[in-house]
Each structure stands twice: as C-alpha cells, then as structure tokens.
Design a protein around this motif. Sequence first.
Motif, PDB file in Angstrom:
ATOM      1  N   ILE A  68       0.842  -1.205   0.000  1.00  0.00           N
ATOM      2  CA  ILE A  68       0.000   0.000   0.000  1.00  0.00           C
ATOM      3  C   ILE A  68       0.874   1.251   0.000  1.00  0.00           C
ATOM      4  O   ILE A  68       0.599   2.229  -0.702  1.00  0.00           O
ATOM      5  CB  ILE A  68      -0.950  -0.011   1.219  1.00  0.00           C
ATOM      6  N   GLU A  69       1.955   1.229   0.793  1.00  0.00           N
ATOM      7  CA  GLU A  69       2.862   2.378   0.819  1.00  0.00           C
ATOM      8  C   GLU A  69       3.483   2.619  -0.553  1.00  0.00           C
ATOM      9  O   GLU A  69       3.587   3.762  -1.025  1.00  0.00           O
ATOM     10  CB  GLU A  69       3.951   2.156   1.866  1.00  0.00           C
ATOM     11  N   GLU A  70       3.900   1.521  -1.227  1.00  0.00           N
ATOM     12  CA  GLU A  70       4.495   1.659  -2.556  1.00  0.00           C
ATOM     13  C   GLU A  70       3.494   2.258  -3.543  1.00  0.00           C
ATOM     14  O   GLU A  70       3.814   3.187  -4.299  1.00  0.00           O
ATOM     15  CB  GLU A  70       4.981   0.297  -3.056  1.00  0.00           C
ATOM     16  N   VAL A  71       2.285   1.724  -3.545  1.00  0.00           N
ATOM     17  CA  VAL A  71       1.263   2.196  -4.484  1.00  0.00           C
ATOM     18  C   VAL A  71       0.882   3.637  -4.183  1.00  0.00           C
ATOM     19  O   VAL A  71       0.683   4.461  -5.087  1.00  0.00           O
ATOM     20  CB  VAL A  71       0.026   1.270  -4.423  1.00  0.00           C
ATOM     21  N   GLN A  72       0.798   3.969  -2.887  1.00  0.00           N
ATOM     22  CA  GLN A  72       0.423   5.342  -2.519  1.00  0.00           C
ATOM     23  C   GLN A  72       1.456   6.352  -3.008  1.00  0.00           C
ATOM     24  O   GLN A  72       1.115   7.390  -3.579  1.00  0.00           O
ATOM     25  CB  GLN A  72       0.283   5.428  -1.002  1.00  0.00           C
ATOM     26  N   HIS A  73       2.747   6.021  -2.831  1.00  0.00           N
ATOM     27  CA  HIS A  73       3.789   6.935  -3.289  1.00  0.00           C
ATOM     28  C   HIS A  73       3.772   7.070  -4.813  1.00  0.00           C
ATOM     29  O   HIS A  73       3.929   8.182  -5.349  1.00  0.00           O
ATOM     30  CB  HIS A  73       5.159   6.446  -2.818  1.00  0.00           C
ATOM     31  N   ALA A  74       3.572   5.941  -5.499  1.00  0.00           N
ATOM     32  CA  ALA A  74       3.572   5.985  -6.960  1.00  0.00           C
ATOM     33  C   ALA A  74       2.389   6.789  -7.499  1.00  0.00           C
ATOM     34  O   ALA A  74       2.526   7.559  -8.465  1.00  0.00           O
ATOM     35  CB  ALA A  74       3.536   4.567  -7.521  1.00  0.00           C
ATOM     36  N   MET A  75       1.212   6.630  -6.884  1.00  0.00           N
ATOM     37  CA  MET A  75       0.021   7.323  -7.374  1.00  0.00           C
ATOM     38  C   MET A  75       0.000   8.806  -6.994  1.00  0.00           C
ATOM     39  O   MET A  75      -0.534   9.637  -7.723  1.00  0.00           O
ATOM     40  CB  MET A  75      -1.238   6.632  -6.832  1.00  0.00           C
ATOM     41  N   ALA A  76       0.602   9.144  -5.819  1.00  0.00           N
ATOM     42  CA  ALA A  76       0.527  10.529  -5.336  1.00  0.00           C
ATOM     43  C   ALA A  76       1.651  11.407  -5.855  1.00  0.00           C
ATOM     44  O   ALA A  76       1.575  12.635  -5.732  1.00  0.00           O
ATOM     45  CB  ALA A  76       0.543  10.531  -3.812  1.00  0.00           C
ATOM     46  N   GLU A  77       2.668  10.778  -6.426  1.00  0.00           N
ATOM     47  CA  GLU A  77       3.843  11.556  -6.846  1.00  0.00           C
ATOM     48  C   GLU A  77       3.465  12.617  -7.888  1.00  0.00           C
ATOM     49  O   GLU A  77       2.886  12.316  -8.923  1.00  0.00           O
ATOM     50  CB  GLU A  77       4.909  10.616  -7.421  1.00  0.00           C
ATOM     51  N   GLY A  78       3.805  13.869  -7.582  1.00  0.00           N
ATOM     52  CA  GLY A  78       3.583  14.971  -8.511  1.00  0.00           C
ATOM     53  C   GLY A  78       2.161  15.469  -8.593  1.00  0.00           C
ATOM     54  O   GLY A  78       1.859  16.334  -9.426  1.00  0.00           O
ATOM     55  N   ARG A  79       1.247  14.949  -7.779  1.00  0.00           N
ATOM     56  CA  ARG A  79      -0.145  15.375  -7.841  1.00  0.00           C
ATOM     57  C   ARG A  79      -0.405  16.432  -6.765  1.00  0.00           C
ATOM     58  O   ARG A  79       0.104  16.356  -5.652  1.00  0.00           O
ATOM     59  CB  ARG A  79      -1.083  14.190  -7.634  1.00  0.00           C
ATOM     60  N   ASP A 132      -2.404  14.532  -0.588  1.00  0.00           N
ATOM     61  CA  ASP A 132      -2.879  14.205   0.744  1.00  0.00           C
ATOM     62  C   ASP A 132      -4.070  13.246   0.724  1.00  0.00           C
ATOM     63  O   ASP A 132      -4.304  12.502   1.674  1.00  0.00           O
ATOM     64  CB  ASP A 132      -3.255  15.483   1.496  1.00  0.00           C
ATOM     65  N   ARG A 133      -4.845  13.265  -0.368  1.00  0.00           N
ATOM     66  CA  ARG A 133      -5.957  12.303  -0.510  1.00  0.00           C
ATOM     67  C   ARG A 133      -5.423  10.874  -0.480  1.00  0.00           C
ATOM     68  O   ARG A 133      -5.966   9.998   0.196  1.00  0.00           O
ATOM     69  CB  ARG A 133      -6.717  12.525  -1.820  1.00  0.00           C
ATOM     70  N   TYR A 134      -4.361  10.644  -1.230  1.00  0.00           N
ATOM     71  CA  TYR A 134      -3.793   9.301  -1.314  1.00  0.00           C
ATOM     72  C   TYR A 134      -3.189   8.884   0.022  1.00  0.00           C
ATOM     73  O   TYR A 134      -3.296   7.722   0.439  1.00  0.00           O
ATOM     74  CB  TYR A 134      -2.735   9.262  -2.413  1.00  0.00           C
ATOM     75  N   VAL A 135      -2.563   9.846   0.710  1.00  0.00           N
ATOM     76  CA  VAL A 135      -1.997   9.550   2.026  1.00  0.00           C
ATOM     77  C   VAL A 135      -3.106   9.180   3.012  1.00  0.00           C
ATOM     78  O   VAL A 135      -2.974   8.223   3.789  1.00  0.00           O
ATOM     79  CB  VAL A 135      -1.191  10.750   2.547  1.00  0.00           C
ATOM     80  N   GLU A 136      -4.212   9.920   2.975  1.00  0.00           N
ATOM     81  CA  GLU A 136      -5.320   9.649   3.892  1.00  0.00           C
ATOM     82  C   GLU A 136      -5.941   8.276   3.640  1.00  0.00           C
ATOM     83  O   GLU A 136      -6.204   7.514   4.574  1.00  0.00           O
ATOM     84  CB  GLU A 136      -6.376  10.740   3.739  1.00  0.00           C
ATOM     85  N   ILE A 137      -6.175   7.964   2.349  1.00  0.00           N
ATOM     86  CA  ILE A 137      -6.774   6.667   2.016  1.00  0.00           C
ATOM     87  C   ILE A 137      -5.835   5.525   2.403  1.00  0.00           C
ATOM     88  O   ILE A 137      -6.243   4.512   2.980  1.00  0.00           O
ATOM     89  CB  ILE A 137      -7.122   6.610   0.513  1.00  0.00           C
ATOM     90  N   ALA A 138      -4.542   5.688   2.094  1.00  0.00           N
ATOM     91  CA  ALA A 138      -3.566   4.655   2.428  1.00  0.00           C
ATOM     92  C   ALA A 138      -3.462   4.464   3.929  1.00  0.00           C
ATOM     93  O   ALA A 138      -3.371   3.335   4.431  1.00  0.00           O
ATOM     94  CB  ALA A 138      -2.196   5.012   1.844  1.00  0.00           C
TER      95      ALA A 138
END
Length: 543
Positions: free
Chosen positions: A448-459, A463-469
């Motif tokens: 989940i941490e890997e996917v969250q970093h990959a999806m949130a990078e540059g967006r 913080d949405r991705y951090v909260e969901i993760a």
Amino acid sequence: MTSVTTVLILLLVVVIASGLSRMLPIAIPRPLVQIACGAAIGLVADIRVEFDSELFFLLLLPPLLFLDGWRIPKDELLKDRSTVLELALGLVAFTVVGMGLFIHWMIPSMPLGVAFALAAVLSPTDPIAVSAIARRVSIPRRMMHILEGESLLNDATGLVCFRFAVAAVATGTFSPVEAAATFVWVAAGGLIVGVGVTVAIMRAKEYIGRRFGEDSGSNILVSLLIPFAAYLTAEETGCSGILAAVGAGVAMSFAEATGQALAATRVRRRAVWDMIQFASNGVVFVLLGEQLPAILPKAQQTVGLTGHSSPLWLAAYVLATAAVITALRFVWASVSLSITWFRTWQRLGIPAPSLARLTVAMACAGPRGAVTLAGVLTLPLVLPSGEPFPARDLAIFIAMGVIITSLLIASIGLPLAMRGLVLPEEPSTDAEDDRARVAAAEAAIARIEEVQHAMAEGRPDADRYVEIASRLMDLYRTRIENRSGDDTARAREDEAIERRMRVAAVQASREAVLRLLIERQIGSAVATRLMQEFDLLEARYMA
C-alpha cells in the motif's frame, strides 16, 4: 435423443437422491440412497444403459483421480506417509492375494485369475462415502487425512493390479518377476507422464497469460482437459493412465501454489470441479443400482455352474466376500497402527486409545465405491480366443454387492466404533495461522505504501492518497496487533463475532437488493453484479 434423455434422467436422479439423503433422520450415506434410486429406475422404468467399458473407464476415473491428487492435503499426507503407504500398498497386496485365494476357494468355477482380478478391483476404498458419513459422525482430522491418502494411492495400485490379472486371464500366462518389473515401469512411467503433461500445459498457459492476458473460461477448460491428456498420453506410451491422472493432480496442486491464476478463475474453477465430482460419483452409484436388476439373473446362471440353484447363494457369496475383506483390513490395520501410531505415542508418553476400537473404526472406514464399480465394469466381454470372459457377470454382481455391503458396514459400524473414541490431540495450527496472517498484513502495508507513493507523486491532491492509504494500513495494523499480542484467544473470539455480524449484514443486503429487483426499482444487470459481490463476501466470511 434417447441417450441424451437417459443422461438427463440420471443427473436428475442424482439430484433427487442427494435431497433425499439430507432429509433422512438417520445418517445413511448418500451413495446408498443413490443406489436405491437407481435400482428403482431399473425395476420400474424402461431405461437400460449399455456400457462401453473402455469409454466408461476413460470418462469417469481420470477426473476423479486427478481431483483427489489435486486437493488432498500434502503436509498431512507426508506426516503419516508410513501409515498411508502401509494401507495403500501393503494392504492392497494383502487383499489381492488373500481375497483372490478365498474367492477361488469359495467359488471353484471362477478361475483363479478372475478371482484375483475381482480381489484387485475390490481393494480400493472410496473416501466420498466416508465423507458423507463424516458429515454426521465426527471423524478425527488426522484419521480422515489417512483415509483420503490411502484412497488416493490404493485407487491406482488396485486398478493396476486389476489390469495385470485381466491380462493374465486373457493370455493364460503370468510371470511374477515379469509382472513386478512391468509394474515398476508402468507405475513410474505413469507418474512421470502425469507430472510432465501437467507442467508442460501449465507453463504454456502461464506464458500465454502473461503475453496476451488470462481468460477464466479457457483456463477452467484446460484444467478439465489435463487429466484426460495425462491419461491418454500414458496409455499410448504403455504406462499407467491411472497413475498418470494421480500424478497430474499432485503436480497441479504445486503448480497452483505459484498463484498465477486470477482469483475469479480459482473461485469459478472450484465450483466447476465440485459439480463434476458430485455428478460423476452420483451417476456411478445410480448406474450401479440401475444395473442390478439386469445383472442378477445372469449372475444366478453363473452360480448354477457351481451346482447351486438357490439365489440365496448369491447373497452368501457377497456377505462372505464383504466379511473377509473387512477382516483382512482389520488384521492389517491392527498391525500397521501398532507399528506406527501406537509406537510413536508410547515413545512420546502420550496416552493412547484402545487399539481394538481404533482398528475396528479403521476397518469399518473402508467402503468401496466409484472406482471399484468403474473398474469391474471394464471386464472384457470375450477373451482373445472369442470365448466369453469366465464368470464375468458373477464378478460384477459380487463387486456391486460388496460396494453396498461395505457402505452399510461404514454407515452402521463406523459411528458405533467412533462413539467415545478420542485420539490424542493434534498440534494446534493456530501459531501457523497467526504467522501467516501477520506476514500477509505486513506485506499488504508495504505494498500500500508503494502504491500510494507511486500514485501521489507529482499530484496536487497527494494528501488524498496519504489519507486513504493510512486508513487501509490501520486496518492491517489492527490485524497484526490481534495476532501478535498475548490475548490472541480473545482476538479470535472477537473475529468470530465480527464474521457472524458481517454475514448477517451481507444477507440483509442481498435481501434488500432482491426486494428492489422484485419491485423493479433496479435492473437485473445491477442486481446480478451486486449479488455476485455479496456471494463472494459471504463465502469469504463463512470459510
């Protein structure tokens, strides 16, 4: 259309018999009910199934043996491998020799080779019948695994011995040394072919899946074709197709451990194979009952050759054969268990149950079933010389009678023998379960941490991705805490309570969706999709 109608009627009877077996107030095995329904059809309906023995053997046995090899717990089988091998190999040889000599002595008009063939086909046990009884009678898990492992191996060894005996009758010659050497080649070659065919097919399927994507329907069909491919390949090379099907099933279980198939494919495939197992075993027992009225007069004619005219001699032959085969199993199980289980318990200082009662339970838990019937029906009609195969109808009738009698022994004797019989407790698997669940939760958090970093990078809304993760990882951290703390027993109770509540919630959700569908407030496509989701959730919580 007549053949198609007959098949449909047989399948309908299988369903009806299954329903009747659940309605009965006493624990009568489903196979016995199916046999009774088949006999009723044979007596009152104008349905006669003409067998092509080789086709019957090919269509029924490979998938059943393949599924046994695929699903049997490998760790439990290896843990009690000495007991399983003693029962599956030693007991088969003991049964073939002892029963062959006894049947020839009891029925002198039956040639010795035919008696050995009948004894060989009677040696395999049927775990499906034991499982049917186990649903109403508590059988210890370890004992059940031994019975399953025994059946897996004695199916193959018994049928290989059966084919050797039939070949000896057909050719009139038999060399023990040559038979032993041929058995080794046939057995080893069959296992190698089965494993090789499965590995080759699975590798090809995985390669195509990686390159072009996976299709659930074609993958399920491939799994259905593998046992037939292994069986036919082995037969063409002069090896045992029976052992090839078993080897293919064992190889399939290891291939599945790689987790290549999609989850949806595994769920659907399991349902398909459950249906095939249910239908195949059911049809075999219904056919057994349907054939009895036609076999009875032919067998009585054969009895006349021995100088007896009363049909009671048929019942005497069946009862004597069933009694001796159970006695042989009792003797062998007594020696085997005293060498393996009881010696281990004595060495570890574990209080052991009564050897006599445990042996009686093992002796009763040996009903014959689908493999015995499928094998005996492959007895050739004529010899290569053109003469009728000697005592064929009598052998088939005795085999059918022993199947029914052994099922009765299991359904009556096994519950009595198991009453109050307590085996030493097996080591708990809770620690393994906790370890696996903790490892799975830790892996999930890392991914989940890997996917969250990959999806949130540059967006800009990272913080949405951090909260969901974070919300998801909290769920997995709770699981780790429940499985790693000192109060794991209470955590398991809490999980059981939670599962029960989740099941109730899913059932209520399903009822609400069905109500909306009936009231036509939603369409059938939406309802079907939601129902599938609810079914998967309920199956997960009920597992």
